[in-house]
Design a protein around this motif. Structure first.
Motif, short mmCIF file in Angstrom:
data_model
loop_
_atom_site.label_atom_id
_atom_site.label_comp_id
_atom_site.label_asym_id
_atom_site.label_seq_id
_atom_site.Cartn_x
_atom_site.Cartn_y
_atom_site.Cartn_z
N ILE A 129 38.04 156.77 8.34
CA ILE A 129 37.01 156.29 9.62
C ILE A 129 35.76 156.03 9.57
O ILE A 129 35.45 154.99 9.53
CB ILE A 129 38.13 155.79 11.06
N ILE A 130 35.13 157.60 9.89
CA ILE A 130 33.82 157.58 9.49
C ILE A 130 33.20 156.55 8.38
O ILE A 130 32.26 156.95 8.41
CB ILE A 130 33.81 159.23 10.09
N GLY A 178 33.82 154.84 5.64
CA GLY A 178 34.48 153.53 6.03
C GLY A 178 33.17 153.05 6.59
O GLY A 178 32.19 152.02 6.60
N LEU A 179 33.16 153.32 8.13
CA LEU A 179 31.90 153.24 9.16
C LEU A 179 30.20 153.65 8.17
O LEU A 179 29.44 152.77 8.72
CB LEU A 179 31.87 153.95 10.80
N LEU A 189 29.65 150.99 5.61
CA LEU A 189 29.18 149.72 6.50
C LEU A 189 27.97 149.85 7.04
O LEU A 189 27.16 148.72 6.90
CB LEU A 189 30.71 149.83 8.03
N PHE A 190 27.94 151.00 7.79
CA PHE A 190 26.02 151.48 8.27
C PHE A 190 25.39 150.82 7.20
O PHE A 190 23.96 150.64 6.91
CB PHE A 190 26.45 152.82 8.88
#
Lengths: 418, 230
Positions: free
Chosen positions: A289-290, A292-293, A296-297
């Motif tokens: 998740i981190i 991926g974030l 994305l960021f």
């Protein structure tokens, strides 16, 4: 050739100052945020003092009791549970049992002083690597004899005595009990929740009943494996022991199973933060998740840069046409553009590193997290370089490919027919 | 010392080039047959839109014909890979364009060096040396550190000619090299090209609108509506 590419890259940056500013701002701001978050992550679960030998350390901090309806409750394990089932483990090099953090009250004159404290055994000082500024840790005989001795952190000593130097041998009174100071250690950041305190005292001097036989209590264990490769062996041995633990009989509860795991600092922190006591520690999902974030960021400014780069092709069609006419292959043009883009992202990256260092300095001086000294260490620096490279490739590949496919005759006419 | 014009450098057979849009089909070249021999100075003339530049692009391997064959070294170009074609352009052909197409961000010297960047085995020192020699040939030794924007049109075209020369190509393809210049500068450039052809034996194919310049070359090819008329 590289020099020629860099010359062009520099000129192109100077030629379109506004676009360059927007690009650099996007890259450096993104990188700054990612680096600050990574520095906080590294500071919390990375190999930092006092958990320097991180790959050899395992932590046990949550015990869940399961019944037919699922989880009946979870809490830290008790001292007696850890003494009975963790201390005798054969595979770890050392085992430390200590309480989770709490506060103790002391008085300086009439001023009430709250100090974060922890009760520990003598092994605590061998399993972890504290920097002793003076004195020594308390010993196993002192713990066994419930000697009233204490180790203070630098700021704990300063708050109580007004100085952190020459306090060994002096007495500190906490919760109305006198303790002789035997050592002073460098401050531990509050983010290192399993080792942090301002006062450490022998667990045998605890005012709580540490001999209470119930499974749940206020304690945790830190295990030191013989080597990083040996850590899974320790985990397996503990899992075997846990499978044989008799379920406790508690009135009004029907308990089927005791669930408790030994995990790495990251695994244990993730379990504690997300209150996850199941077999899967959730680290894989957490990291996915981190990451991926993070990706994305990075994607948003990367897309912005892709857009700017594609529009720049129009400006440079004549140059591309000339290069092709004089023998540049598509591969050579792709490399040229990627190098130019990496040059731009590297500039943004350097700016981002500077901004991140500034932001971390501000965070340190704000005192938001006690005794925290976030910094850009080699791990963070290398990660920044990796992120810059990824960013450069992410934003450069498509425009570079598009540029290399430009039809040479159209390009020389100033068009962008690909 | 001029080479006997017998060795073919480029051979074009039955060349057709058709530009197709959704509604319109434009025939730019229609069954053109042409051989360029080593050491020749050939000019191509014709009204605007008759296919002169298209023909030059095909000769320079910058574009592909719709039908017909172009041979380089007696081998049809369709048998070369894209990478080999880039290598051929680098080794055998030098281009001079009407609007110079110099890279404004690079100095004169860096612009002239450009073709050698794509030639393996040539180091920076040799590149520099050969660029200086090429600039000397076009009389611009004193301007090596200037940028194109600091030069006159005639000087820019000299830089472009130096860039075309540096790779020692077998053939120079010049697309209206004097088209953007006044008559005095145009004559200077023409004299430079004639000198290269007559003294160094460089093969040159030049597209021009100027009848007087065309008469100075050995052979004149006239195009009209995409067909060879003379």
């Amino acid at each position: 050739m590289l020099l020629s590419y860099l010359k062009i890259a520099w000129k192109v940056l100077l030629r379109r100052k506004f676009f360059t500013f927007i690009s650099l701002f996007g890259i450096s701001f993104t990188l700054m945020i990612l680096l600050v978050l990574y520095a906080m992550f590294d500071f919390t679960v990375g190999p930092q003092m006092p958990e320097k030998r991180l790959s050899r350390l395992l932590f046990i901090s949550q015990l869940a009791l399961l019944g037919q309806g699922g989880e009946l409750g979870d809490s830290p394990p008790s001292y007696s549970f850890l003494e009975r089932y963790v201390r005798p483990l054969r595979t770890p090099e050392k085992v430390s049992i200590n309480t989770l953090g709490g506060t103790t009250v002391a008085y300086v004159g009439n001023q009430k002083l709250k100090l974060d404290h922890k009760y520990t055994d003598a092994e605590f000082w061998q399993v972890l690597d504290f920097d002793f500024l003076e004195g020594r840790p308390y010993t196993a005989p002192e713990v066994k004899a419930a000697a009233h001795v204490a180790v203070l952190s630098e700021s704990g000593a300063r708050n109580y005595f007004g100085t952190a130097r020459g306090v060994v041998g002096r007495t500190i009174v906490t919760d109305e009990l006198s303790y002789r100071v035997v050592g002073v250690v460098r401050d531990v950041p509050a983010a290192r929740t399993y080792s942090y305190a301002e006062v450490w005292q022998p667990i045998t001097t605890s005012t709580q009943d540490i001999r209470d036989p119930s499974y749940q209590g206020p304690c945790m264990a830190i295990l030191l494996a013989h080597s990083a490769a040996d850590a899974p062996t320790v985990q397996r041995e503990f899992a075997q022991v846990v499978s044989r633990i008799p379920v406790p009989k508690e009135e009004g509860w029907h308990i089927d199973k005791v669930q408790i795991y030994a995990g790495s600092l990251l695994s244990t922190t993730v379990r504690d933060v997300f209150d996850n006591t199941g077999p899967d520690d959730g680290v894989a999902q957490f990291l996915a998740i981190i990451s991926g974030l993070g990706l994305l960021f990075m994607l948003l400014p990367a897309l912005n840069l892709v857009n700017i780069n594609v529009s720049r092709i129009l400006d440079r069609s004549s140059e591309i046409g000339v290069r092709k006419a004089f023998g540049a292959t598509s591969d050579a043009l792709i490399w040229q553009f990627l190098i130019e883009n990496l040059f731009l992202t590297l500039l943004g990256g350097i700016l981002g590193l500077g901004l991140a260092a500034g932001a971390l300095h501000l965070l340190n001086s704000s005192g938001l997290i006690a005794h925290t000294q976030f910094s850009i260490n080699s791990r963070i620096f290398l990660s920044a370089l990796g992120a810059i490279l990824l960013f450069g490739l992410l934003s450069g590949v498509y425009p570079a490919y598009k540029m290399s496919k430009l039809h040479v005759v159209q390009a020389l006419k100033g068009g962008t027919n690909v | 010392m001029k080479a006997t014009p017998l060795t073919p450098v480029l051979r074009l057979s039955e060349i057709e080039k058709v530009y197709q849009t959704r509604d319109i089909e434009t025939v730019a070249l229609n069954r053109v047959n042409l051989t360029i021999y080593k050491g020749e100075f050939v000019s191509i003339m014709g009204p605007s839109g008759c296919g002169k530049s298209t023909l030059l692009s095909l000769m320079g391997l910058l574009d592909e014909p719709t039908s017909g064959t172009i041979e380089v070294n007696s081998r049809p170009v369709e048998s070369y890979s894209d990478k080999e074609l880039a290598g051929l352009r680098n080794l055998k052909i030098g281009f001079v364009f009407q609007s110079y197409h110099l890279i404004n961000d690079l100095t004169v010297l860096d612009n002239v060096e450009l073709p050698l960047l794509y030639r393996p085995g040539i180091g920076g020192k040799e590149r520099r040396q050969r660029a200086l020699e090429a600039l000397d040939k076009v009389g611009l030794s004193a301007r090596t550190g200037h940028f194109p924007s600091q030069l006159s049109g005639g000087q820019r075209q000299r830089v472009a000619i130096a860039r075309a020369l540096i790779g020692r190509p077998e053939i120079i393809l010049a697309d209206e090299p004097t088209g953007n210049l006044d008559s005095v500068m145009g004559e200077e450039i023409m004299a430079l090209l004639l000198g290269l052809n007559q003294q160094e034996g460089t093969t040159i194919v030049m597209v021009t609108h100027d009848e007087q310049q065309a008469r100075q070359t050995e052979r004149l090819i006239r195009l009209f509506d995409g067909s060879q008329v003379g």
